[in-house]
Design a protein around this motif. Structure first.
Motif, PDB file in Angstrom:
ATOM      1  N   ASN A  50      14.664   0.648   2.871  1.00  0.00           N
ATOM      2  CA  ASN A  50      15.185  -0.549   3.901  1.00  0.00           C
ATOM      3  C   ASN A  50      14.296  -0.297   5.110  1.00  0.00           C
ATOM      4  O   ASN A  50      14.795   0.224   6.091  1.00  0.00           O
ATOM      5  N   VAL A  51      13.330  -1.113   5.238  1.00  0.00           N
ATOM      6  CA  VAL A  51      12.295  -1.099   6.188  1.00  0.00           C
ATOM      7  C   VAL A  51      11.995  -2.510   6.831  1.00  0.00           C
ATOM      8  O   VAL A  51      11.920  -3.454   5.931  1.00  0.00           O
ATOM      9  N   LYS A  52      11.714  -2.536   7.953  1.00  0.00           N
ATOM     10  CA  LYS A  52      11.016  -3.776   8.404  1.00  0.00           C
ATOM     11  C   LYS A  52       9.543  -3.516   8.700  1.00  0.00           C
ATOM     12  O   LYS A  52       8.833  -2.568   9.141  1.00  0.00           O
ATOM     13  N   LEU A  53       8.640  -4.496   8.255  1.00  0.00           N
ATOM     14  CA  LEU A  53       7.242  -4.225   8.293  1.00  0.00           C
ATOM     15  C   LEU A  53       6.651  -5.274   9.272  1.00  0.00           C
ATOM     16  O   LEU A  53       7.334  -6.656   9.488  1.00  0.00           O
ATOM     17  N   GLU A  54       5.779  -4.870  10.117  1.00  0.00           N
ATOM     18  CA  GLU A  54       5.161  -5.788  11.102  1.00  0.00           C
ATOM     19  C   GLU A  54       3.850  -6.028  10.548  1.00  0.00           C
ATOM     20  O   GLU A  54       2.961  -5.211  10.228  1.00  0.00           O
ATOM     21  N   VAL A  55       3.593  -7.421  10.239  1.00  0.00           N
ATOM     22  CA  VAL A  55       2.368  -7.722   9.639  1.00  0.00           C
ATOM     23  C   VAL A  55       1.626  -8.695  10.316  1.00  0.00           C
ATOM     24  O   VAL A  55       2.095  -9.685  11.081  1.00  0.00           O
ATOM     25  N   THR A  56       0.254  -8.482  10.637  1.00  0.00           N
ATOM     26  CA  THR A  56      -0.705  -9.194  11.540  1.00  0.00           C
ATOM     27  C   THR A  56      -1.097 -10.676  10.686  1.00  0.00           C
ATOM     28  O   THR A  56      -1.187 -10.232   9.414  1.00  0.00           O
ATOM     29  N   PRO A  57      -1.689 -11.509  11.266  1.00  0.00           N
ATOM     30  CA  PRO A  57      -2.119 -12.440  10.491  1.00  0.00           C
ATOM     31  C   PRO A  57      -3.247 -12.057   9.811  1.00  0.00           C
ATOM     32  O   PRO A  57      -3.361 -12.502   8.417  1.00  0.00           O
ATOM     33  N   ALA A  58      -4.169 -11.268  10.137  1.00  0.00           N
ATOM     34  CA  ALA A  58      -5.147 -10.639   9.335  1.00  0.00           C
ATOM     35  C   ALA A  58      -4.932  -9.972   8.234  1.00  0.00           C
ATOM     36  O   ALA A  58      -5.325  -9.928   7.188  1.00  0.00           O
ATOM     37  N   ASP A  59      -3.876  -9.078   8.411  1.00  0.00           N
ATOM     38  CA  ASP A  59      -3.073  -8.383   7.111  1.00  0.00           C
ATOM     39  C   ASP A  59      -2.831  -9.436   6.074  1.00  0.00           C
ATOM     40  O   ASP A  59      -3.020  -9.035   5.022  1.00  0.00           O
ATOM     41  N   LEU A  60      -1.962 -10.425   6.583  1.00  0.00           N
ATOM     42  CA  LEU A  60      -1.271 -11.416   5.621  1.00  0.00           C
ATOM     43  C   LEU A  60      -2.615 -12.257   4.700  1.00  0.00           C
ATOM     44  O   LEU A  60      -2.205 -12.230   3.728  1.00  0.00           O
ATOM     45  N   LYS A  61      -3.532 -12.510   5.708  1.00  0.00           N
ATOM     46  CA  LYS A  61      -4.688 -13.139   5.063  1.00  0.00           C
ATOM     47  C   LYS A  61      -5.432 -12.127   3.879  1.00  0.00           C
ATOM     48  O   LYS A  61      -5.675 -12.634   3.025  1.00  0.00           O
TER      49      LYS A  61
END
Length: 121
Positions: free
Chosen positions: A14-25
């Motif tokens: 049960n974690v929250k992830l921080e995703v950058t736009p570059a990671d998402l792309k």
């Protein structure tokens, strides 16, 4: 230790992830690339199976099947109703397309229409 999304899901974390736009792309591109590869492989197999199993008829055979003339076949091709496949300079028609027309009864309607036009002065 590197954690992947799969390992996090398996652990039930049960974690929250921080995703950058570059990671998402990068993630979206990798998913799209895997899907294209899978689709391309399955598409090639299906196309090869269809080509091997397909039966073709020449123009004369199709004219006799539907009792129509060359002009009608040309009109059907122009309207997308029954489009021929080119083999060199010959027009050939797939059994699949012919069966589609036969089961839809659309060819009979067109043939009947053509006969009525010939009978009327």
């Amino acid at each position: 230790m590197i954690l992947t999304l799969d390992s996090l899901v398996e652990m039930g974390a049960n974690v929250k992830l921080e995703v950058t736009p570059a990671d998402l792309k990068m993630f979206a591109e990798s998913v799209a690339q895997r899907m294209l590869i899978a689709y391309d492989e399955s598409g090639r197999e299906q196309t090869a199976r269809r080509k091997n199993d397909e039966t073709y008829y020449n123009t004369k055979q199709v004219r006799e099947m539907f009792n129509v003339c060359d002009t009608t076949l040309n009109l059907w091709a122009k309207r997308g109703y029954l489009v021929p496949v080119k083999f060199g300079n010959r027009n050939m028609y797939t059994k699949t397309d012919i069966d589609r027309i036969r089961t839809g009864r659309r060819a009979e309607t067109v043939s009947a229409y053509c006969r009525k036009k010939q009978v009327q002065p």
